[in-house]
Write a protein that holds these residues in place. Structure first.
Motif: not given
Length: 177
Positions: A24-33
């Motif tokens: 969740y945190a990585l997605a919200r921080m726009d980190v590459h999937p």
């Protein structure tokens, strides 16, 4: 997103919740999937050793982050789109976290989720060495955790409603062949 977990701590934790918090945190921080992250859970002795070796501070701590590729959330407007990368490693000490959870009245799962998000933010370059950085990082951490918990509660509510509807429809004969 590839998140590998190794629990070497001897303490049972909800790994799926921890992974969900990181995702969740990585997605919200726009980190590459396609980014990669490693989370290792260790005992107090191992954490104390790491804390002394890398931070020159005695005794164990709750979480440490070891970034690999330099990633900046959002990037520069004129930069090319970021690709997959190895974020690095987060090391958590559940035994230490359990003490903190008890003091703050949180569950161990909530404390581990908070520390996971904290570790993710460190991997993304956030820090809390000075008051302004601390305010920014902890504000973002709290925002991410609140949104994560709200989303989890909504998913659980929908699952409960779907199960209830299936029971009711089954009793009414709608699901009979």
């Amino acid at each position: 997103m590839s998140i590998e977990v190794a629990n070497e701590s001897g303490v049972e934790v909800d790994e799926q919740d921890m992974i969900a918090a990181a995702q969740y945190a990585l997605a919200r921080m726009d980190v590459h999937p396609a980014a990669e992250l490693s989370i290792t859970l260790v005992d107090m002795t191992t954490m104390a050793d790491l804390h002394l070796r890398w931070m020159d501070l005695p005794g164990p701590t709750d979480v440490m982050s070891f970034p690999m590729d330099e990633i900046v959330p959002g990037g520069r407007p004129d930069a090319t789109a970021p690709g997959p990368s190895v974020l690095g490693d987060i090391v958590l000490c559940p035994e230490f976290a359990a003490g903190q959870a008890k003091e703050s009245g949180n569950s161990l799962s909530a404390e581990i989720a908070m520390l996971t998000v904290h570790g993710v933010l460190h991997l993304l370059g956030y820090d809390h060495a000075v008051p302004a950085e601390e305010k920014e990082m902890f504000s973002l951490q709290n925002e991410l955790l609140q949104a994560f918990r709200t989303e989890q509660e909504e998913v659980a509510r929908k699952e409960w409603l779907a199960a209830r509807d299936a029971r009711l429809l089954g009793r009414a004969g709608f699901l009979d062949d």
